[in-house]
Scaffold this active site. Structure first.
Site, PDB file in Angstrom:
ATOM      1  CB  CYS A   6       3.184  -2.376  -7.664  1.00 39.50           C
ATOM      2  SG  CYS A   6       3.731  -3.965  -7.070  1.00 39.50           S
TER       3      CYS A   6
ATOM      4  CB  CYS B 149      -0.991  -0.004   1.175  1.00 40.01           C
ATOM      5  SG  CYS B 149      -0.280   0.146   2.810  1.00 40.01           S
TER       6      CYS B 149
ATOM      7  CB  CYS C 123       0.517   1.055  -4.054  1.00 38.91           C
ATOM      8  SG  CYS C 123       0.682  -0.375  -5.120  1.00 38.91           S
TER       9      CYS C 123
END
Length: 136
Positions: A89, A11, A85
């Site tokens: 990523c 997150c 997020c």
């Protein structure tokens, strides 16, 4: 996935949702799963209201600290679970990616965090059954 799977929870701040998910997975699956958590912009500390909410269900995360998301952590993981997020990523083929849409506990009290915690626990229980069911 062969052997013991590695799961990475991500997150933004690694101070709430990903910490709760990692703690529940560790608590429920034990040594059947390797568990990582990280944040794309980690906070200085885990949210104290999240720590309290987890303590209420017998899971102590008071010694946890937010960690920065690294490419190596993603590369080492079989399952990558993101929680708000965005595109921070890295993507690697062959990994299983899940995006859990969950309310951010930042700025909320324990009363508001409890339903988030309970939903994370529910999802983690399903995940455990999928990737590391208990031996019969």
């Amino acid at each position: 996935m062969t052997g013991r799977p590695t799961v990475l929870f991500v997150c933004v701040h690694n101070a709430g949702r990903s910490q709760m998910a990692a703690a529940f997975l560790t608590h429920l699956a034990g040594d059947r799963v390797d568990v990582l958590s990280a944040g794309s912009a980690p906070a200085d500390a885990v949210n104290p209201h999240v720590v309290r909410a987890m303590w209420e269900v017998g899971v102590d995360i008071s010694r946890e600290t937010p960690k920065v998301l690294t490419t190596d952590a993603v590369r080492a993981s079989d399952v990558v679970i993101t929680m708000g997020c965005g595109d921070a990523c890295p993507f690697f083929p062959g990994k299983r990616y899940l995006d859990w849409v969950l309310e951010d506990p930042a700025g909320q009290g324990v009363e508001q965090i409890r339903p988030i915690r309970d939903e994370i626990e529910r999802r983690v229980r399903v995940l455990v059954e999928e990737i590391a069911p208990a031996a019969v």
